[in-house]
Design a protein around this motif. Structure first.
Motif, PDB file in Angstrom:
ATOM      1  N   LEU A  30      12.820  20.590  23.164  1.00  0.00           N
ATOM      2  CA  LEU A  30      11.607  20.671  22.353  1.00  0.00           C
ATOM      3  C   LEU A  30      11.891  20.507  20.865  1.00  0.00           C
ATOM      4  CD1 LEU A  30       8.558  21.220  22.220  1.00  0.00           C
ATOM      5  CD2 LEU A  30       9.112  23.653  22.079  1.00  0.00           C
ATOM      6  N   GLY A  31      12.857  21.230  20.343  1.00  0.00           N
ATOM      7  CA  GLY A  31      13.172  21.159  18.910  1.00  0.00           C
ATOM      8  C   GLY A  31      13.593  19.770  18.485  1.00  0.00           C
ATOM      9  N   ALA A  32      14.419  19.135  19.288  1.00  0.00           N
ATOM     10  CA  ALA A  32      14.885  17.785  18.956  1.00  0.00           C
ATOM     11  C   ALA A  32      13.723  16.792  18.979  1.00  0.00           C
ATOM     12  CB  ALA A  32      15.977  17.347  19.930  1.00  0.00           C
ATOM     13  N   SER A  33      12.865  16.914  19.964  1.00  0.00           N
ATOM     14  CA  SER A  33      11.712  16.013  20.057  1.00  0.00           C
ATOM     15  C   SER A  33      10.809  16.154  18.838  1.00  0.00           C
ATOM     16  CB  SER A  33      10.887  16.320  21.313  1.00  0.00           C
ATOM     17  OG  SER A  33      11.637  16.125  22.466  1.00  0.00           O
ATOM     18  N   MET A  34      10.526  17.394  18.472  1.00  0.00           N
ATOM     19  CA  MET A  34       9.650  17.630  17.322  1.00  0.00           C
ATOM     20  C   MET A  34      10.283  17.132  16.029  1.00  0.00           C
ATOM     21  SD  MET A  34       8.071  21.361  18.248  1.00  0.00           S
ATOM     22  CE  MET A  34       6.953  21.378  16.865  1.00  0.00           C
ATOM     23  N   ALA A  35      11.569  17.370  15.869  1.00  0.00           N
ATOM     24  CA  ALA A  35      12.255  16.924  14.656  1.00  0.00           C
ATOM     25  C   ALA A  35      12.253  15.402  14.567  1.00  0.00           C
ATOM     26  CB  ALA A  35      13.686  17.455  14.642  1.00  0.00           C
ATOM     27  N   LEU A  36      12.507  14.740  15.664  1.00  0.00           N
ATOM     28  CA  LEU A  36      12.523  13.279  15.651  1.00  0.00           C
ATOM     29  C   LEU A  36      11.125  12.712  15.385  1.00  0.00           C
ATOM     30  CD1 LEU A  36      15.024  12.696  18.560  1.00  0.00           C
ATOM     31  CD2 LEU A  36      15.416  12.275  16.136  1.00  0.00           C
ATOM     32  N   GLY A  37      10.097  13.356  15.913  1.00  0.00           N
ATOM     33  CA  GLY A  37       8.733  12.925  15.625  1.00  0.00           C
ATOM     34  C   GLY A  37       8.395  13.080  14.152  1.00  0.00           C
ATOM     35  N   ALA A  38       8.809  14.207  13.581  1.00  0.00           N
ATOM     36  CA  ALA A  38       8.545  14.461  12.158  1.00  0.00           C
ATOM     37  C   ALA A  38       9.298  13.470  11.277  1.00  0.00           C
ATOM     38  CB  ALA A  38       8.939  15.896  11.801  1.00  0.00           C
ATOM     39  N   VAL A  39      10.551  13.196  11.605  1.00  0.00           N
ATOM     40  CA  VAL A  39      11.341  12.236  10.817  1.00  0.00           C
ATOM     41  C   VAL A  39      10.728  10.845  10.907  1.00  0.00           C
ATOM     42  CG1 VAL A  39      13.567  11.042  10.721  1.00  0.00           C
ATOM     43  CG2 VAL A  39      13.485  13.525  10.892  1.00  0.00           C
ATOM     44  N   ALA A  88       6.560  16.360  20.759  1.00  0.00           N
ATOM     45  CA  ALA A  88       6.867  17.502  21.630  1.00  0.00           C
ATOM     46  C   ALA A  88       6.312  17.270  23.026  1.00  0.00           C
ATOM     47  CB  ALA A  88       6.296  18.790  21.039  1.00  0.00           C
ATOM     48  N   GLY A  89       5.093  16.761  23.098  1.00  0.00           N
ATOM     49  CA  GLY A  89       4.501  16.453  24.407  1.00  0.00           C
ATOM     50  C   GLY A  89       5.273  15.368  25.133  1.00  0.00           C
ATOM     51  N   ALA A  90       5.635  14.322  24.397  1.00  0.00           N
ATOM     52  CA  ALA A  90       6.419  13.243  25.010  1.00  0.00           C
ATOM     53  C   ALA A  90       7.790  13.758  25.437  1.00  0.00           C
ATOM     54  CB  ALA A  90       6.568  12.085  24.030  1.00  0.00           C
ATOM     55  N   GLY A  91       8.365  14.632  24.636  1.00  0.00           N
ATOM     56  CA  GLY A  91       9.664  15.210  24.983  1.00  0.00           C
ATOM     57  C   GLY A  91       9.606  16.028  26.257  1.00  0.00           C
ATOM     58  N   GLN A  92       8.505  16.723  26.453  1.00  0.00           N
ATOM     59  CA  GLN A  92       8.353  17.499  27.684  1.00  0.00           C
ATOM     60  C   GLN A  92       8.274  16.576  28.900  1.00  0.00           C
ATOM     61  OE1 GLN A  92       8.463  20.978  27.955  1.00  0.00           O
ATOM     62  NE2 GLN A  92       9.230  20.609  25.895  1.00  0.00           N
ATOM     63  N   VAL A  93       7.550  15.481  28.760  1.00  0.00           N
ATOM     64  CA  VAL A  93       7.435  14.508  29.850  1.00  0.00           C
ATOM     65  C   VAL A  93       8.796  13.889  30.161  1.00  0.00           C
ATOM     66  CG1 VAL A  93       6.437  12.269  30.496  1.00  0.00           C
ATOM     67  CG2 VAL A  93       5.007  14.001  29.396  1.00  0.00           C
TER      68      VAL A  93
END
Length: 101
Positions: A37-46, A27-32
């Protein structure tokens, strides 16, 4: 325990914490990178879940071969493969994410 016959030290709590931490970092990297946000978090979790599967797969191969460690370069850490198994399984997912971004 997550998979006691394959990797007795793995717990559901550890997986949950790792997935949540990976989602937060993503999520932090996605913000940068100005990603949703949702896509970033989902991809990190996967990516984190894939790394767990890679780790369990390598542990299964070691158990089937009757080995505790895959080498002695890192004593007490299962060998070099134990340091790389999660990375080699999750790196393709991370590369796809970076390419998508």
């Amino acid at each position: 325990k997550l998979a006691p016959a394959v990797s007795p030290g793995k717990t559901w709590e550890g997986v949950t914490g790792g997935v949540l931490l990976a989602a937060a970092v993503a999520a932090g990297a996605g913000q940068v990178l100005a990603l949703p946000l949702g896509a970033s978090m989902a991809l990190g979790a996967v990516t984190a879940l894939v790394s767990v599967l890679g780790d369990l797969t390598e542990s299964m191969f070691k158990r089937n071969a009757g080995l505790k460690d895959s080498g002695s370069l890192f004593p007490g850490h299962g060998g070099v493969l134990d340091r790389l198994d999660a990375l080699t399984s999750s790196l393709p997912v991370a590369a796809l994410v970076v390419n998508w971004a």
